[in-house]
Design a protein around this motif. Structure first.
Motif, PDB file in Angstrom:
ATOM      1  N   VAL A 143       1.801  -7.218   5.055  1.00 24.91           N
ATOM      2  CA  VAL A 143       1.245  -5.969   4.535  1.00 24.91           C
ATOM      3  C   VAL A 143       2.321  -4.902   4.683  1.00 24.91           C
ATOM      4  N   ASN A 144       2.797  -4.407   3.545  1.00 22.00           N
ATOM      5  CA  ASN A 144       3.816  -3.351   3.527  1.00 22.00           C
ATOM      6  C   ASN A 144       3.122  -2.017   3.269  1.00 22.00           C
ATOM      7  N   ILE A 145       3.430  -1.052   4.095  1.00 19.12           N
ATOM      8  CA  ILE A 145       2.858   0.279   3.911  1.00 19.12           C
ATOM      9  C   ILE A 145       3.991   1.252   3.677  1.00 19.12           C
ATOM     10  N   TYR A 146       3.906   1.928   2.545  1.00 17.32           N
ATOM     11  CA  TYR A 146       4.912   2.918   2.157  1.00 17.32           C
ATOM     12  C   TYR A 146       4.246   4.285   2.127  1.00 17.32           C
ATOM     13  N   PHE A 147       4.918   5.267   2.668  1.00 16.01           N
ATOM     14  CA  PHE A 147       4.380   6.623   2.681  1.00 16.01           C
ATOM     15  C   PHE A 147       5.052   7.449   1.603  1.00 16.01           C
ATOM     16  N   ASP A 148       4.225   8.163   0.871  1.00 17.60           N
ATOM     17  CA  ASP A 148       4.690   9.031  -0.212  1.00 17.60           C
ATOM     18  C   ASP A 148       4.194  10.443   0.089  1.00 17.60           C
ATOM     19  N   PHE A 149       5.120  11.305   0.434  1.00 20.91           N
ATOM     20  CA  PHE A 149       4.768  12.688   0.752  1.00 20.91           C
ATOM     21  C   PHE A 149       5.242  13.658  -0.338  1.00 20.91           C
ATOM     22  N   THR A 150       5.448  13.151  -1.561  1.00 22.02           N
ATOM     23  CA  THR A 150       5.917  14.033  -2.633  1.00 22.02           C
ATOM     24  C   THR A 150       4.872  15.086  -2.989  1.00 22.02           C
ATOM     25  N   LYS A 151       3.604  14.753  -2.830  1.00 23.70           N
ATOM     26  CA  LYS A 151       2.531  15.731  -3.011  1.00 23.70           C
ATOM     27  C   LYS A 151       1.858  15.887  -1.656  1.00 23.70           C
ATOM     28  N   VAL A 152       1.851  17.090  -1.136  1.00 25.85           N
ATOM     29  CA  VAL A 152       1.256  17.353   0.171  1.00 25.85           C
ATOM     30  C   VAL A 152      -0.262  17.201   0.071  1.00 25.85           C
ATOM     31  N   TRP A 153      -0.841  16.485   1.034  1.00 23.52           N
ATOM     32  CA  TRP A 153      -2.282  16.295   1.080  1.00 23.52           C
ATOM     33  C   TRP A 153      -2.966  17.618   1.360  1.00 23.52           C
ATOM     34  N   THR A 154      -4.088  17.863   0.676  1.00 21.70           N
ATOM     35  CA  THR A 154      -4.933  19.029   0.954  1.00 21.70           C
ATOM     36  C   THR A 154      -6.383  18.567   0.972  1.00 21.70           C
ATOM     37  N   ALA A 155      -7.262  19.395   1.463  1.00 22.61           N
ATOM     38  CA  ALA A 155      -8.683  19.054   1.527  1.00 22.61           C
ATOM     39  C   ALA A 155      -9.265  18.785   0.143  1.00 22.61           C
ATOM     40  N   SER A 156      -8.630  19.279  -0.905  1.00 22.12           N
ATOM     41  CA  SER A 156      -9.126  19.022  -2.261  1.00 22.12           C
ATOM     42  C   SER A 156      -8.966  17.551  -2.660  1.00 22.12           C
ATOM     43  N   ASP A 157      -8.185  16.786  -1.899  1.00 20.68           N
ATOM     44  CA  ASP A 157      -8.020  15.353  -2.162  1.00 20.68           C
ATOM     45  C   ASP A 157      -9.196  14.521  -1.654  1.00 20.68           C
ATOM     46  N   ILE A 158     -10.060  15.108  -0.857  1.00 21.84           N
ATOM     47  CA  ILE A 158     -11.213  14.392  -0.303  1.00 21.84           C
ATOM     48  C   ILE A 158     -12.218  14.108  -1.418  1.00 21.84           C
ATOM     49  N   SER A 159     -12.757  12.900  -1.429  1.00 24.20           N
ATOM     50  CA  SER A 159     -13.744  12.519  -2.447  1.00 24.20           C
ATOM     51  C   SER A 159     -15.030  13.330  -2.282  1.00 24.20           C
ATOM     52  N   LYS A 160     -15.848  13.314  -3.319  1.00 23.32           N
ATOM     53  CA  LYS A 160     -17.134  14.011  -3.274  1.00 23.32           C
ATOM     54  C   LYS A 160     -17.987  13.458  -2.126  1.00 23.32           C
ATOM     55  N   GLU A 161     -18.007  12.136  -1.996  1.00 23.32           N
ATOM     56  CA  GLU A 161     -18.767  11.510  -0.914  1.00 23.32           C
ATOM     57  C   GLU A 161     -18.227  11.921   0.452  1.00 23.32           C
ATOM     58  N   ILE A 219       0.854  -1.185   0.000  1.00 27.32           N
ATOM     59  CA  ILE A 219       0.000   0.000   0.000  1.00 27.32           C
ATOM     60  C   ILE A 219       0.887   1.231   0.000  1.00 27.32           C
ATOM     61  N   VAL A 220       0.647   2.108  -0.958  1.00 27.63           N
ATOM     62  CA  VAL A 220       1.315   3.408  -0.982  1.00 27.63           C
ATOM     63  C   VAL A 220       0.253   4.427  -0.587  1.00 27.63           C
ATOM     64  N   MET A 221       0.562   5.189   0.432  1.00 29.41           N
ATOM     65  CA  MET A 221      -0.413   6.162   0.915  1.00 29.41           C
ATOM     66  C   MET A 221       0.299   7.411   1.421  1.00 29.41           C
ATOM     67  N   THR A 222      -0.486   8.380   1.751  1.00 30.77           N
ATOM     68  CA  THR A 222       0.020   9.590   2.373  1.00 30.77           C
ATOM     69  C   THR A 222      -0.768   9.797   3.653  1.00 30.77           C
ATOM     70  N   LEU A 223      -0.460  10.809   4.377  1.00 25.28           N
ATOM     71  CA  LEU A 223      -1.205  11.192   5.569  1.00 25.28           C
ATOM     72  C   LEU A 223      -1.569  12.663   5.457  1.00 25.28           C
ATOM     73  N   THR A 224      -2.494  13.105   6.268  1.00 26.09           N
ATOM     74  CA  THR A 224      -2.873  14.519   6.205  1.00 26.09           C
ATOM     75  C   THR A 224      -1.730  15.426   6.618  1.00 26.09           C
ATOM     76  N   SER A 225      -0.770  14.851   7.360  1.00 29.63           N
ATOM     77  CA  SER A 225       0.434  15.583   7.746  1.00 29.63           C
ATOM     78  C   SER A 225       1.604  14.606   7.802  1.00 29.63           C
ATOM     79  N   PRO A 226       2.737  14.947   7.190  1.00 28.19           N
ATOM     80  CA  PRO A 226       3.907  14.064   7.280  1.00 28.19           C
ATOM     81  C   PRO A 226       4.378  13.849   8.722  1.00 28.19           C
TER      82      PRO A 226
END
Length: 102
Positions: A72-90, A39-46
């Protein structure tokens, strides 16, 4: 199996925001390599202080709910900073119903 993992991720909520990781836009990819899930994921804050708790929660849920997964391997990718615009419509609709101002 990847779809099943996404469904599990939709049931795991961020500890600080009342929304799941998929609707928050934190999951970048889920792939399989034999009996391993990557799993490659980010967090709301690094600097998220709950990073280890999040990792343990994801790993334990997937290992307990999906047969034949050994790791289960979890890799964090912070190359693009998370913003509220990443939240789905739902996700936006759910947060607005809870009184969040987006």
């Amino acid at each position: 199996m990847v779809q099943k993992i996404y469904e599990i991720m939709k049931d795991i909520y961020d500890p600080e925001i009342p929304l799941n990781f998929v609707d928050l836009g934190l999951i970048k990819s889920i792939t399989l390599n034999g009996n391993e899930v990557n799993i490659v994921m980010t967090l709301t804050s690094p600097q998220c202080p709950l990073k280890d708790v999040i990792v343990q929660n994801i790993q334990s849920r997937i290992l307990s709910e999906i047969e034949n997964v050994e790791k289960v391997n979890i890799y964090f990718d912070f190359t693009k900073v998370w913003t509220a615009s990443d939240i789905s419509k739902e996700g936006r609709e759910k947060l607005k119903k809870l009184g969040w101002n987006l």
